[in-house]
Structure formats: C-alpha cells, structure tokens
Design an enzyme around this catalytic site. Structure first.
Site, PDB file in Angstrom:
ATOM      1  N   GLU A   1      33.737 -61.735   7.970  1.00  0.00           N
ATOM      2  CA  GLU A   1      33.021 -61.669   6.702  1.00  0.00           C
ATOM      3  C   GLU A   1      31.509 -61.529   6.864  1.00  0.00           C
ATOM      4  OE1 GLU A   1      34.433 -65.174   4.696  1.00  0.00           O
ATOM      5  OE2 GLU A   1      36.126 -64.099   3.805  1.00  0.00           O
TER       6      GLU A   1
ATOM      7  N   GLU B   1      48.393 -71.179  23.196  1.00  0.00           N
ATOM      8  CA  GLU B   1      47.270 -72.115  23.245  1.00  0.00           C
ATOM      9  C   GLU B   1      47.275 -72.982  24.501  1.00  0.00           C
ATOM     10  OE1 GLU B   1      48.166 -76.184  20.996  1.00  0.00           O
ATOM     11  OE2 GLU B   1      48.154 -74.477  19.620  1.00  0.00           O
TER      12      GLU B   1
END
Length: 267
Positions: free
Chosen positions: A78, A109
């Site tokens: 953004e 992960e």
C-alpha cells in the site's frame, strides 16, 4: 506458556448467540489500542531509525509467517499507491513465498535459514531496516532472519505480542504489544493481528510523513490509478489553490500529480 496462547477468558463459545459472540469479540478488541498506546515509546525509535536509513537510500523489509507475513505484505503493497514511493522501497516477505499469501504452506515457518535466502534475493544491505513480525515472538523463519541479518550489520526491529521473546532479543528496535489471550484460544489473527496492523500503520505512515510524502494532511504524491483517486486529487488541488473543478482537473491532467499541480498553480 506465551500470553497469546493462554486460554480465552470466554468459555462454551458454541453455546453463545451470534449477538453474544459479536459482543465478546468486540469487548476484547477494545483493549488493543490501549496496548498499542503503551508501546509508543518503543515504536518511536523504530520510526526514527527507519527514516534515517531511507534518507540515505535504504529500504524497509518485513519478514513474517502466516497472518504476520500477510500483514507485512499488505502494508508494503500500500505504500506506493498511497505515498507515491517506488515499488521496492518497502518489501514484505512471507515464509513459503508468494503462494503463502493466499494459502497456508505447511512447515514453511520452521525453516530458520529461508528468510535470509529470501532477503538475499533482494540484495539486503546495511543501509536497510529489517522488521520481523511474529505474534508468538519465536517463529523460526523470523528468528533466523533477524539473527543472520544482525551478523551482517543490518539494523533490526520487530513487532511481537509476547513479552521477553527470542525475536525481541534479536531486535535493535523491539516493539512488544502484549495483547494477551485471544477470544478463541491461540487465534492470533484476532487481537494480535489487529495490534500488529496498527503498529504497521504507524510505522510507514509516520515514516512517509517524515520523508515529506504528505503535505498538510493530504496524500499529494498518491498514484492516480482510478477515478476515485483522480476525483480526490482534484479536490485537494481545489482546496489548496481555491480554484474550481475544471481548472483543477486541467492542472492535474497537465502535470500528472497533485504535488506538481499545486506547485504549478502557485507559480
């Protein structure tokens, strides 16, 4: 046990009505801004250090897994349309790669070496800032990435939701927003995720303002990528210069950005 994994203060959730469920979720959500407020003394130096590095040509990197990784990618994605900065100034990386944005990648992960490999693909260097995002504060992907980055002289920060974590110990600029038990036990996409999003909002927004990417209170460098944003840009120019819409529209068309149009209108 970490506080984010502690049992919920609510029991027998399946017996509650929809209204009771919504009220319960809302009641615990209201505690999040208070926790973030307590972390402001930690967020401030992280912003200052990020600004300093960007002023000398550095970038901001996020690494995370699951919800935390997705939030970093969201925040990074953004920045160009909001502040008109180049793609790649803020970079979000997630354990498991881009496919993990939409769908969980099993065990991604748990690889403590992969984050550094991902960062090397972007030529991370000591001019940059690396922020690890992990509600638990112990995600191996993030732990490994921060540890190796520090050995290479790269400044590190973090956003975690448990106190005294291994990730915070590896961060030069740790931010600990201790959100406590979730409404659904261990579901850190709830309060913890909300807290992380609020901190990320603060980090990039304050940084971009400090870098001159906002004028007054307006996004004068935003990308004019749709009709809504063109309309917003015209209104900014009208407000700033005291002119009518047709003239503002012509200035924006001619100069291509709100900032340039305002500067031209004043000359």
């Amino acid at each position: 046990m970490s506080t984010t994994e502690s049992p919920s203060h609510f029991n027998d959730l399946e017996t509650l009505s929809t209204r009771e469920l919504l009220a319960g979720i809302n009641s615990v959500d209201q505690t999040v801004p208070q926790v973030v407020a307590q972390a402001l003394p930690q967020i401030e130096p992280l912003v200052e250090a990020t600004v300093e590095r960007m002023q000398r040509g550095g970038r901001l990197f996020y690494i995370g897994a699951g919800t935390s990784g997705r939030l970093g990618i969201l925040d990074a994605s953004e920045c160009p349309p909001t502040f008109g900065v180049p793609q790649g100034l803020v970079i979000g990386l997630i354990a498991g790669g881009d496919s993990a944005i939409r769908q969980a990648v099993e065990n991604a992960e748990d690889d403590a070496q992969q984050a550094w490999r991902d960062l090397q693909a972007h030529d991370i260097n000591p001019n940059d800032m690396l922020v690890g995002i992990a509600a638990s504060g112990r995600t191996p992907y993030v732990v490994g990435g921060l540890a190796i980055a520090r050995r290479h002289g790269i400044a590190t920060g973090c956003i975690v939701c448990n106190p005294g974590s291994s990730i915070a110990a590896l961060a030069d600029y740790p931010v600990e927003v201790v959100t406590g038990p979730e409404f659904v036990t261990g579901s850190t996409r709830l309060k913890a995720g909300t807290a992380q999003k609020l901190v990320l909002n603060m980090l990039t927004t304050a940084t971009m303002i400090r870098l001159g990417r906002v004028k007054g209170n307006k996004m004068v460098d935003m990308q004019l990528s749709n009709l809504k944003l063109v309309d917003r840009g015209e209104k900014m120019i009208m407000d700033e210069l005291g002119i009518e819409q047709p003239e503002a529209a012509e200035l924006l068309r001619k100069h291509g950005s709100v900032r340039a149009a305002i500067e031209a209108g004043r000359n």
